[in-house]
Design a protein around this motif. Structure first.
Motif, PDB file in Angstrom:
ATOM      1  N   SER A 101       0.948  -1.212  -0.151  1.00 16.69           N
ATOM      2  CA  SER A 101       0.133   0.223  -0.390  1.00 16.69           C
ATOM      3  C   SER A 101       0.868   1.134  -0.361  1.00 16.69           C
ATOM      4  O   SER A 101       0.728   2.035  -0.880  1.00 16.69           O
ATOM      5  N   LEU A 102       2.015   0.884   0.869  1.00 10.50           N
ATOM      6  CA  LEU A 102       2.953   2.993   0.662  1.00 10.50           C
ATOM      7  C   LEU A 102       3.389   2.644  -0.819  1.00 10.50           C
ATOM      8  O   LEU A 102       3.469   3.766  -0.845  1.00 10.50           O
ATOM      9  N   LEU A 103       3.862   1.553  -1.014  1.00 11.91           N
ATOM     10  CA  LEU A 103       4.745   2.083  -1.949  1.00 11.91           C
ATOM     11  C   LEU A 103       4.066   1.994  -2.998  1.00 11.91           C
ATOM     12  O   LEU A 103       4.320   2.508  -4.854  1.00 11.91           O
ATOM     13  N   THR A 104       2.686   1.811  -3.756  1.00 10.61           N
ATOM     14  CA  THR A 104       1.488   2.113  -4.375  1.00 10.61           C
ATOM     15  C   THR A 104       1.239   3.819  -4.357  1.00 10.61           C
ATOM     16  O   THR A 104       1.244   4.121  -4.873  1.00 10.61           O
ATOM     17  N   GLU A 105       1.467   3.721  -2.906  1.00  8.57           N
ATOM     18  CA  GLU A 105       0.731   5.106  -2.938  1.00  8.57           C
ATOM     19  C   GLU A 105       1.913   6.067  -2.974  1.00  8.57           C
ATOM     20  O   GLU A 105       1.794   6.829  -4.391  1.00  8.57           O
ATOM     21  N   ILE A 106       3.196   5.805  -2.505  1.00  6.50           N
ATOM     22  CA  ILE A 106       4.433   6.364  -3.518  1.00  6.50           C
ATOM     23  C   ILE A 106       5.052   6.421  -4.702  1.00  6.50           C
ATOM     24  O   ILE A 106       5.234   7.664  -5.233  1.00  6.50           O
ATOM     25  N   ASP A 107       4.661   5.578  -5.273  1.00 13.05           N
ATOM     26  CA  ASP A 107       4.268   5.401  -6.621  1.00 13.05           C
ATOM     27  C   ASP A 107       2.915   5.766  -7.667  1.00 13.05           C
ATOM     28  O   ASP A 107       3.495   6.894  -8.880  1.00 13.05           O
ATOM     29  N   ARG A 108       2.277   6.276  -6.890  1.00 13.51           N
ATOM     30  CA  ARG A 108       1.718   7.274  -7.626  1.00 13.51           C
ATOM     31  C   ARG A 108       1.610   8.898  -7.365  1.00 13.51           C
ATOM     32  O   ARG A 108       1.683   9.703  -8.375  1.00 13.51           O
ATOM     33  N   LEU A 109       2.480   9.277  -6.500  1.00  8.85           N
ATOM     34  CA  LEU A 109       2.774  10.233  -6.216  1.00  8.85           C
ATOM     35  C   LEU A 109       3.988  10.649  -6.992  1.00  8.85           C
ATOM     36  O   LEU A 109       4.201  11.521  -7.412  1.00  8.85           O
ATOM     37  N   ARG A 110       5.280  10.269  -7.341  1.00 13.05           N
ATOM     38  CA  ARG A 110       6.094   9.548  -8.343  1.00 13.05           C
ATOM     39  C   ARG A 110       5.467  10.109  -9.597  1.00 13.05           C
ATOM     40  O   ARG A 110       6.382  11.129  -9.923  1.00 13.05           O
ATOM     41  N   ALA A 111       5.025   9.387 -10.088  1.00  9.77           N
ATOM     42  CA  ALA A 111       4.030   9.394 -11.684  1.00  9.77           C
ATOM     43  C   ALA A 111       3.613  11.377 -11.467  1.00  9.77           C
ATOM     44  O   ALA A 111       3.774  11.993 -12.985  1.00  9.77           O
ATOM     45  N   ALA A 124       7.130  16.848  -1.591  1.00  4.93           N
ATOM     46  CA  ALA A 124       5.846  16.446  -1.359  1.00  4.93           C
ATOM     47  C   ALA A 124       5.424  15.434  -1.300  1.00  4.93           C
ATOM     48  O   ALA A 124       3.878  15.416  -0.777  1.00  4.93           O
ATOM     49  N   VAL A 125       6.018  14.347  -0.866  1.00  5.32           N
ATOM     50  CA  VAL A 125       6.490  12.995  -1.281  1.00  5.32           C
ATOM     51  C   VAL A 125       5.973  12.922   0.939  1.00  5.32           C
ATOM     52  O   VAL A 125       5.349  12.266   1.199  1.00  5.32           O
ATOM     53  N   ARG A 126       6.514  13.957   1.436  1.00  4.91           N
ATOM     54  CA  ARG A 126       7.128  13.813   2.547  1.00  4.91           C
ATOM     55  C   ARG A 126       5.267  14.830   2.947  1.00  4.91           C
ATOM     56  O   ARG A 126       5.640  13.991   4.738  1.00  4.91           O
ATOM     57  N   ALA A 127       4.962  15.447   2.196  1.00  3.03           N
ATOM     58  CA  ALA A 127       3.889  15.607   2.784  1.00  3.03           C
ATOM     59  C   ALA A 127       2.278  14.804   2.334  1.00  3.03           C
ATOM     60  O   ALA A 127       1.062  15.321   3.140  1.00  3.03           O
ATOM     61  N   ASP A 128       2.870  13.974   2.288  1.00  2.00           N
ATOM     62  CA  ASP A 128       1.618  13.670   1.373  1.00  2.00           C
ATOM     63  C   ASP A 128       0.811  12.464   2.399  1.00  2.00           C
ATOM     64  O   ASP A 128       1.491  11.599   4.098  1.00  2.00           O
ATOM     65  N   PRO A 129      -0.539  13.500   2.761  1.00  5.99           N
ATOM     66  CA  PRO A 129      -1.178  12.432   3.574  1.00  5.99           C
ATOM     67  C   PRO A 129      -1.015  11.099   4.706  1.00  5.99           C
ATOM     68  O   PRO A 129      -0.708  10.014   5.428  1.00  5.99           O
ATOM     69  N   ALA A 130      -0.627  10.424   3.327  1.00  2.00           N
ATOM     70  CA  ALA A 130      -1.312   8.987   3.271  1.00  2.00           C
ATOM     71  C   ALA A 130       0.141   7.626   3.532  1.00  2.00           C
ATOM     72  O   ALA A 130       0.943   7.058   4.761  1.00  2.00           O
ATOM     73  N   VAL A 131       1.417   8.824   3.314  1.00  3.91           N
ATOM     74  CA  VAL A 131       2.491   7.942   3.515  1.00  3.91           C
ATOM     75  C   VAL A 131       2.993   8.557   4.482  1.00  3.91           C
ATOM     76  O   VAL A 131       3.647   7.894   5.560  1.00  3.91           O
ATOM     77  N   ALA A 132       2.344  10.024   5.608  1.00  2.20           N
ATOM     78  CA  ALA A 132       2.524  10.211   6.571  1.00  2.20           C
ATOM     79  C   ALA A 132       2.027   9.605   7.318  1.00  2.20           C
ATOM     80  O   ALA A 132       3.032   8.939   8.200  1.00  2.20           O
ATOM     81  N   HIS A 133       0.584   8.704   7.394  1.00  6.75           N
ATOM     82  CA  HIS A 133       0.171   8.340   7.996  1.00  6.75           C
ATOM     83  C   HIS A 133       0.583   6.875   8.008  1.00  6.75           C
ATOM     84  O   HIS A 133       1.052   5.944   9.110  1.00  6.75           O
ATOM     85  N   LEU A 135       3.965   5.555   7.025  1.00  5.79           N
ATOM     86  CA  LEU A 135       5.057   5.469   7.513  1.00  5.79           C
ATOM     87  C   LEU A 135       5.750   6.230   8.345  1.00  5.79           C
ATOM     88  O   LEU A 135       6.107   6.292   9.429  1.00  5.79           O
ATOM     89  N   LEU A 136       6.054   7.519   8.384  1.00 11.51           N
ATOM     90  CA  LEU A 136       6.460   8.851   8.443  1.00 11.51           C
ATOM     91  C   LEU A 136       5.901   8.705  10.493  1.00 11.51           C
ATOM     92  O   LEU A 136       6.613   9.140  11.458  1.00 11.51           O
ATOM     93  N   GLU A 137       4.651   9.125  10.440  1.00 14.66           N
ATOM     94  CA  GLU A 137       3.766   9.297  11.719  1.00 14.66           C
ATOM     95  C   GLU A 137       4.472   7.361  12.425  1.00 14.66           C
ATOM     96  O   GLU A 137       5.050   8.188  13.857  1.00 14.66           O
ATOM     97  N   PRO A 138       4.212   6.502  11.879  1.00 17.88           N
ATOM     98  CA  PRO A 138       4.065   5.752  13.405  1.00 17.88           C
ATOM     99  C   PRO A 138       6.002   5.742  13.593  1.00 17.88           C
ATOM    100  O   PRO A 138       6.590   4.921  14.502  1.00 17.88           O
ATOM    101  N   VAL A 139       6.524   5.841  12.746  1.00 19.90           N
ATOM    102  CA  VAL A 139       8.265   5.006  12.735  1.00 19.90           C
ATOM    103  C   VAL A 139       8.703   7.176  13.548  1.00 19.90           C
ATOM    104  O   VAL A 139       9.216   6.408  14.711  1.00 19.90           O
ATOM    105  N   GLN A 140       7.978   7.654  13.514  1.00 19.87           N
ATOM    106  CA  GLN A 140       8.840   8.924  14.067  1.00 19.87           C
ATOM    107  C   GLN A 140       7.984   9.018  15.687  1.00 19.87           C
ATOM    108  O   GLN A 140       8.598   9.375  16.908  1.00 19.87           O
ATOM    109  N   ALA A 141       6.903   8.214  16.192  1.00 21.20           N
ATOM    110  CA  ALA A 141       5.666   8.315  16.923  1.00 21.20           C
ATOM    111  C   ALA A 141       6.861   7.503  18.302  1.00 21.20           C
ATOM    112  O   ALA A 141       7.111   7.352  19.420  1.00 21.20           O
ATOM    113  N   ALA A 142       7.268   6.228  17.225  1.00 24.72           N
ATOM    114  CA  ALA A 142       7.813   5.391  18.064  1.00 24.72           C
ATOM    115  C   ALA A 142       9.238   5.384  18.488  1.00 24.72           C
ATOM    116  O   ALA A 142      10.041   4.883  19.680  1.00 24.72           O
TER     117      ALA A 142
END
Length: 180
Positions: A101-111, A124-133, A135-142
């Motif tokens: 799911s994450l890689l699919t979202e990143i690829d959608r953004l990449r295009a 832009a990728v870091r600002a995407d809500p799906a990527v943040a939800h 990957l970024l937020e769970p890892v940062q919180a952990a």
């Protein structure tokens, strides 16, 4: 369990690019695995031990905190003619699905970001809500809850940014992801 990621690109990437893309998928898998496990997420030894192994793209061993059943093994299969395949065997099913799911979202953004420079794509990728939800937020919180040092947190931040940059390489034409 297996994940296959098939890339088509305008040109074959250099070896560093190949490994950065492969490591991005692999490291994102383990980051999501640990961040979504309440016990390992807040255990600094999990994160610091992995950081001590090194988050370099040439590190072949999975993090020690991953169980034998959770470990993924990578094989890179460069077919030539701008097609290259990453085959991962092993892994925990739910995390593999989340990775897809994450890689699919990143690829959608990449295009959509193809014409932007590297810094703009990363922002832009870091600002995407799906990527943040996912990957970024769970890892940062952990990492924050675990009490890991700033140095450890910065190592993971660097690995995430390197991975997101590699996965948004503008010469990628298409990505197909299969989880079996």
């Amino acid at each position: 369990m297996s994940i296959q990621i098939r890339y088509r690109a305008r040109v074959m990437p250099i070896s560093t690019q190949l490994y950065q893309q492969a490591k991005a998928a692999e490291q994102f898998y383990y980051m999501m695995l640990f961040a979504n496990d309440p016990v390992r997420a807040k255990n600094c030894d999990v994160w610091a031990g992995w950081a001590a192994m090194g988050l370099h793209i040439q590190v072949k061993m999975p993090p020690h905190a991953a169980t034998a059943a959770e470990r993924m093994w990578l094989e890179i299969d460069p077919h030539g003619n701008e097609l290259y395949v990453y085959n991962f065997t092993g892994g925990e099913r739910g995390t593999c699905q989340r990775l897809k799911s994450l890689l699919t979202e990143i690829d959608r953004l990449r295009a959509a970001l193809r014409d932007q420079d590297q810094a703009a794509r990363l922002k832009a990728v870091r600002a995407d809500p799906a990527v943040a939800h996912q990957l970024l937020e769970p890892v940062q919180a952990a990492l924050e809850q675990s009490g890991c040092s700033r140095q450890v947190r910065e190592q993971f931040e660097f690995a995430i940014n390197r991975g997101l940059t590699a996965l948004t390489w503008p010469d990628i034409e298409s990505v197909e992801i299969t989880v079996a």
